[in-house]
Write a protein that holds these residues in place. Sequence first.
Motif, PDB file in Angstrom:
ATOM      1  N   UNK A  19       4.425  -3.902   0.611  1.00  0.00           N
ATOM      2  CA  UNK A  19       3.895  -3.893  -0.755  1.00  0.00           C
ATOM      3  C   UNK A  19       2.937  -5.062  -0.966  1.00  0.00           C
ATOM      4  N   UNK A  20       3.259  -6.193  -0.387  1.00  0.00           N
ATOM      5  CA  UNK A  20       2.391  -7.371  -0.525  1.00  0.00           C
ATOM      6  C   UNK A  20       1.046  -7.117   0.152  1.00  0.00           C
ATOM      7  N   UNK A  21       1.084  -6.515   1.336  1.00  0.00           N
ATOM      8  CA  UNK A  21      -0.160  -6.203   2.031  1.00  0.00           C
ATOM      9  C   UNK A  21      -0.999  -5.222   1.229  1.00  0.00           C
ATOM     10  N   UNK A  22      -0.355  -4.216   0.635  1.00  0.00           N
ATOM     11  CA  UNK A  22      -1.066  -3.240  -0.185  1.00  0.00           C
ATOM     12  C   UNK A  22      -1.690  -3.906  -1.409  1.00  0.00           C
ATOM     13  N   UNK A  23      -0.926  -4.788  -2.072  1.00  0.00           N
ATOM     14  CA  UNK A  23      -1.430  -5.469  -3.268  1.00  0.00           C
ATOM     15  C   UNK A  23      -2.607  -6.376  -2.951  1.00  0.00           C
ATOM     16  N   UNK A  24      -2.666  -6.880  -1.718  1.00  0.00           N
ATOM     17  CA  UNK A  24      -3.769  -7.766  -1.307  1.00  0.00           C
ATOM     18  C   UNK A  24      -4.908  -7.005  -0.653  1.00  0.00           C
ATOM     19  N   UNK A  25      -4.880  -5.670  -0.757  1.00  0.00           N
ATOM     20  CA  UNK A  25      -5.934  -4.818  -0.195  1.00  0.00           C
ATOM     21  C   UNK A  25      -6.075  -5.000   1.311  1.00  0.00           C
ATOM     22  N   UNK A  26      -4.928  -5.106   1.994  1.00  0.00           N
ATOM     23  CA  UNK A  26      -4.937  -5.309   3.436  1.00  0.00           C
ATOM     24  C   UNK A  26      -4.490  -4.068   4.206  1.00  0.00           C
ATOM     25  N   UNK A  27      -4.441  -2.943   3.540  1.00  0.00           N
ATOM     26  CA  UNK A  27      -3.935  -1.735   4.175  1.00  0.00           C
ATOM     27  C   UNK A  27      -4.694  -1.382   5.447  1.00  0.00           C
ATOM     28  N   UNK A  28      -6.004  -1.601   5.462  1.00  0.00           N
ATOM     29  CA  UNK A  28      -6.816  -1.280   6.641  1.00  0.00           C
ATOM     30  C   UNK A  28      -6.843  -2.410   7.663  1.00  0.00           C
ATOM     31  N   UNK A  29      -6.207  -3.516   7.327  1.00  0.00           N
ATOM     32  CA  UNK A  29      -6.241  -4.700   8.188  1.00  0.00           C
ATOM     33  C   UNK A  29      -4.902  -4.923   8.887  1.00  0.00           C
ATOM     34  N   UNK A  30      -3.812  -4.668   8.171  1.00  0.00           N
ATOM     35  CA  UNK A  30      -2.460  -4.975   8.651  1.00  0.00           C
ATOM     36  C   UNK A  30      -1.762  -3.691   9.088  1.00  0.00           C
ATOM     37  N   UNK A  31      -1.108  -3.753  10.242  1.00  0.00           N
ATOM     38  CA  UNK A  31      -0.306  -2.628  10.731  1.00  0.00           C
ATOM     39  C   UNK A  31       1.120  -3.098  10.991  1.00  0.00           C
ATOM     40  N   UNK A  32       2.083  -2.418  10.383  1.00  0.00           N
ATOM     41  CA  UNK A  32       3.492  -2.677  10.642  1.00  0.00           C
ATOM     42  C   UNK A  32       3.958  -1.674  11.711  1.00  0.00           C
TER      43      UNK A  32
END
Length: 432
Positions: free
Chosen positions: A249-262
Motif C-alpha cells: 500500500x505504501x508503494x502504491x501511495x508513493x506511485x511506485x507501482x511500476x518501480x517496485x516488485x514484491x
Amino acid sequence: MDAPGRPLRVAYVLLRPPSYSETFITSEIEAVRAAGATVEVFVARRDGGRGAELRQVLGALLRHPVRTLAGVRVLGMSYLPRALLAAAHAARLSGPVSRFGADVLHAHFVNLPTAVAALVGRWTAVPVTAMAHAADFLLDGNGPALDRRLRLLSHLFVISRAAATQLAERGATVSEIPHSVVRAAFDGEIVEPQGRPTGSTIRLVTVARLVEKKGVDTALDAVALLVRAGIPVRYDIYGDGPIRSVLADRAHASALTDVVTFHGAVSHRVATAALVGADAAVLPCRRAADGDLDGIPVFLMEAASRGVPVVTTAVSGIPELIGSDGGWQVPPDDPTALADALRQLIHRPEEGRRRAGILARRLREEFSPTLQARRLLTVWGRLVDRAPRSTASRVPFVSTVDGRAPAATDPAAGPAREQVGGTPGEVGTAWT
C-alpha cells in the motif's frame, strides 16, 4: 582433558534441526567436525506440537519428579512454565548425552535451548556453552531469568560485541560471565562480481522477511525520492511477512507501482540469483517497537559474497561486518540519508566496487566457518582441561538423538545421527 590426543567430543543441544534461515549452525557444526572434533546433535523437540510437549512435561513429573522440580528451581520459578519444559527436555536428553560421552555441551540461542543444555550439563557434569544471537534475548522480557540462565554457562559466545552490550541492557550481568565473540559464520561461495550494462536502470535488491525491524518502508520512501529526482531505478523485494500488504500500500501511495516488485518468499537459489547484476543491496534495519533487532543479517553477507555494494544502517552488529569502508551505513528511519547514500553509489560506481571488495575480504577473513570453529575449540579445550572427567561412567553411545533405543543394526554401523541442514523446501522464509 581425560584422554590426551583423543578428539574432543561435542554435543550440540538444539531445540530443533536448523531451519532454512539458520544455515550458520549447520556450517559451524561441519567446520567443528572438519577441525577434528567428534560432534553429535541432540534435538530436544519432538514432532507433535504443544500436545506432545505437555505429555512430555507430565511424563517427566511422573517419572522424575525430584529431578524435574530441581531443574525448575535451578532455572527459577519466574521462568515457569518454560522451566518445566526445559527440565522435561533435559530429562530425556541426559541419558543419550551421557552415553555419547560428551566433553562439552553447546547450544545456539540463549532462551529455551540454553535452559535445556544447562540442565543437561548440570546432570551429566559436563561444561556448557551457548551462543547468543539477537531475538533470542531481545524479545525476552524476563531479565532476571535470562541472567540466571547465562550464569549456569561455563562460557558465553556472542555473535558481535554489540550483542554483549544488548545483553547487559536486558539485565544480564555480562561483565561477570566469561564470554567472547564467535561470528555466525558465512559458508557460501565468494564469487567474482558480474558487471552490469552501463546506462541501464539502477537495480536495487532487498531479500528479507517483511517485518518492522528490516526497515523496508524506509527503503520505499528513499526510492520514491530517487524517482522524483529523475533517477531511473527498479526495486526488487524478495521475501514475505506480516507487513507485506502495508508495504505494498505504501508503494502504491508513493506511485511506485511500476518501480517496485514484491516477489514474495523464494528459495535460496532464487534469492541468490536475484543479487546477480544488482547495483546495490539495500537493508535499512532498525529496532522494532517490541525491541526486536537484527544481529548481523545474512543477506548482507550474501551480497558481500557476490561483490554487490551494500547500503544499510549502523545498528546492532552491522558495523562489525561493514567496518569503516565496506559499504554505506546511514541512520535508521532516515529515507533522505538513505537516498543520498544511494546517489553516491550510483554516481560513483568505482567507489561501490572498491567498498564491495573490502567487504568481501572482511567476510572471507572474519566470518569464515574455519575461524569460528578454531575460536570455539580453543575455549572448549580450556574448559575441558579445567574440568577433567573420568571415562569410567561412559558407555558406548547407542541412542538416537530423541533418546529412544534404535532398532537392531549392524554393530559396525555406528550410532544413528540426526541429519543437520538437510535440503530445505523450495519455498521458505527469506534470509534474516
